[in-house]
Design a protein around this motif. Structure first.
Motif, PDB file in Angstrom:
ATOM      1  N   TYR A  70       0.176  12.151 -44.746  1.00  0.00           N
ATOM      2  CA  TYR A  70       1.357  12.698 -45.409  1.00  0.00           C
ATOM      3  C   TYR A  70       2.000  13.869 -44.668  1.00  0.00           C
ATOM      4  CZ  TYR A  70      -0.232   9.958 -49.415  1.00  0.00           C
ATOM      5  OH  TYR A  70      -0.618   8.933 -50.240  1.00  0.00           O
ATOM      6  N   SER A  74       5.303  19.518 -47.923  1.00  0.00           N
ATOM      7  CA  SER A  74       5.702  18.552 -48.956  1.00  0.00           C
ATOM      8  C   SER A  74       7.181  18.200 -48.863  1.00  0.00           C
ATOM      9  CB  SER A  74       5.393  19.119 -50.349  1.00  0.00           C
ATOM     10  OG  SER A  74       6.089  20.328 -50.546  1.00  0.00           O
ATOM     11  N   HIS A  78       9.339  19.670 -56.381  1.00  0.00           N
ATOM     12  CA  HIS A  78       8.857  18.498 -57.113  1.00  0.00           C
ATOM     13  C   HIS A  78      10.004  17.657 -57.660  1.00  0.00           C
ATOM     14  CE1 HIS A  78       4.466  19.115 -57.314  1.00  0.00           C
ATOM     15  NE2 HIS A  78       4.733  20.408 -57.332  1.00  0.00           N
ATOM     16  N   HIS A  83       7.408  15.476 -54.908  1.00  0.00           N
ATOM     17  CA  HIS A  83       6.327  15.113 -55.833  1.00  0.00           C
ATOM     18  C   HIS A  83       5.718  13.783 -55.401  1.00  0.00           C
ATOM     19  CE1 HIS A  83       4.102  15.375 -59.569  1.00  0.00           C
ATOM     20  NE2 HIS A  83       4.447  14.137 -59.880  1.00  0.00           N
ATOM     21  N   SER A  84       4.568  13.873 -54.729  1.00  0.00           N
ATOM     22  CA  SER A  84       3.941  12.669 -54.171  1.00  0.00           C
ATOM     23  C   SER A  84       3.011  12.005 -55.169  1.00  0.00           C
ATOM     24  CB  SER A  84       3.142  13.047 -52.917  1.00  0.00           C
ATOM     25  OG  SER A  84       1.952  13.730 -53.292  1.00  0.00           O
ATOM     26  N   HIS A  87       0.066  14.296 -55.744  1.00  0.00           N
ATOM     27  CA  HIS A  87       0.333  15.319 -56.755  1.00  0.00           C
ATOM     28  C   HIS A  87       0.181  14.734 -58.154  1.00  0.00           C
ATOM     29  CE1 HIS A  87       2.894  17.219 -53.453  1.00  0.00           C
ATOM     30  NE2 HIS A  87       2.071  18.200 -53.797  1.00  0.00           N
ATOM     31  N   THR A 273       0.965  18.188 -49.960  1.00  0.00           N
ATOM     32  CA  THR A 273       0.222  17.038 -50.470  1.00  0.00           C
ATOM     33  C   THR A 273      -1.241  17.088 -50.057  1.00  0.00           C
ATOM     34  OG1 THR A 273       2.230  15.694 -50.418  1.00  0.00           O
ATOM     35  CG2 THR A 273       0.140  14.511 -50.473  1.00  0.00           C
TER      36      THR A 273
END
Length: 387
Positions: A70, A74, A78, A83-84, A87, A273
């Motif tokens: 990843y 990030s 989010h 927002h992965s 997460h 992440t």
């Protein structure tokens, strides 16, 4: 110094004269029981890595694997594209771990506390905080604009008087384990009075989650309290979990409200992440390896027993935080420096972090310490304190 910053130089000199000047020690090694400073190896007794997970191979491996997949950052907040799936999975696992409907990740505990209170309160409301609450809780209450009242430490009767006089929405806020004293908030009584007065109860269990309770559920497990008893739970990930970040857990309605209204959630970049992946690994260790809590408790009890034999006066604490109150800031600094010279890293905690006249040595234990470390520290304290 002339110019617009002249008064700042005067302020700094005043801080120095009062033995309150803060400085940073540069750590030249990884975090652990032993750290290197200025080429010296010291036994570390001031870390919040209570379970010793910050360098655990499984946690490190999870972080490295996630970086490979990843990347490092990030990329965004989010609510944009940060927002992965990692997460999201961590939030679901934290909700299950704490026995709550949902959990929401924040980048730091400070941001979580500010975000909750500014999202839930306005000028028509009131917030009530323990006098010894962490600075982030106090700042959150002040930033909310609500009427702000501090009640005497752990004094439910004092709180009740304030609550009965308040109007609007009422929020009671407390640390779970008080970070500078190590004692427990009376959550059972706080929950009872909050329900009685139709107030919300928010608990910052930064120093309890993962560490206190047979399952690591923190102060809420210790007291047997549910989501209905404590509607708002904040926990950090950089202490018992050994990683970084924070979360708030509670009802569906609470979490959705924070997503819509908490500015410290909406307007900041999401936790990397890879950190979330590492935390998922550490959470499993928290759940599965209860021996870490058992060992931590045993080491703490050994220290308390030895301190008693030496005639040292500890503050009343049942946690891995064992402060020795020494009074003056100069004394606290001198004792900390003497321990440093003897090979131990122990912080001197001074005002404004603690009240005037209550400077202390804040000693904390890790599951990675062994009995020999504890005994060596006791020997050094015995010599230094009785010099």
């Amino acid at each position: 110094m002339a110019g617009p910053f002249a008064h700042l130089a005067d302020d700094l000199e005043s801080i120095r004269q009062k033995n309150l000047y803060r400085s940073r020690r540069v750590i030249q090694s990884s975090q652990g029981v032993h750290v290197q400073i200025d080429g010296r190896t010291l036994v570390n007794f001031c870390s919040n890595d209570y379970l010793g997970l910050a360098q655990h191979p499984a946690v490190v491996k999870a972080f490295k694997n996630a970086v490979d997949e990843y990347g490092v950052g990030s990329g965004s907040a989010h609510l944009i594209c940060g927002h992965s799936v990692i997460h999201h999975a961590l939030e679901e696992e934290l909700a299950a771990f704490t026995g709550r409907d949902r959990a929401l990740l924040f980048s730091t505990g400070y941001m979580a506390n500010l975000g909750v209170m500014t999202a839930l309160l306005d000028r028509s409301d009131a917030v009530f905080e323990d006098r010894l609450n962490h600075a982030s809780l106090l700042d959150g209450g002040l930033s909310s604009g609500a009427k702000f009242k501090r009640y005497a430490h752990a004094d439910v009767d004092s709180l009740a008087v304030h609550l009965q006089q308040a109007t609007g929405n009422k929020l009671v806020v407390t640390d779970g384990v008080f970070s500078m004293d190590g004692d427990f908030a009376p959550l059972d009584d706080l929950s009872r009075i909050a329900k009685q007065e139709n107030a919300w109860l928010m608990v910052d269990d930064a120093h309890g989650l993962g560490v206190i309770g047979e399952q690591g559920g923190g102060l809420l497990e210790y007291y047997g309290l549910s989501q209905a008893d404590v509607p708002i739970l904040m926990g950090t990930l950089g202490k018992g979990f050994g990683t970084f970040g924070a979360f708030v857990a509670g009802s569906e309605t609470l979490i959705e409200t924070l997503i819509q209204k908490a500015r410290t959630y909406i307007y900041t970049t999401a936790l990397p992440t890879a950190v979330a992946a590492a935390t998922r690994a550490s959470l499993q260790l928290v759940i599965q390896e209860a021996w870490r809590r058992s060992k931590l408790n045993a080491l703490t009890q050994r220290f308390k027993c030895g301190a008693g034999q030496l005639g040292l006066t500890l503050m009343p604490s049942s946690s891995a935080i064992q402060p020795i109150r020494v009074g003056g800031s100069h004394t606290a600094v001198a004792l900390s420096n003497a321990l440093f010279d003897a090979g131990f890293l122990v912080s001197a905690i001074r005002p404004p972090t603690v009240p005037q006249g209550s400077a202390r040595l804040r000693i904390t234990f890790s599951a990675l310490h062994d009995e020999q470390h504890v005994d060596q520290l006791l020997d050094a304290l015995g010599k230094i304190m009785h010099d």
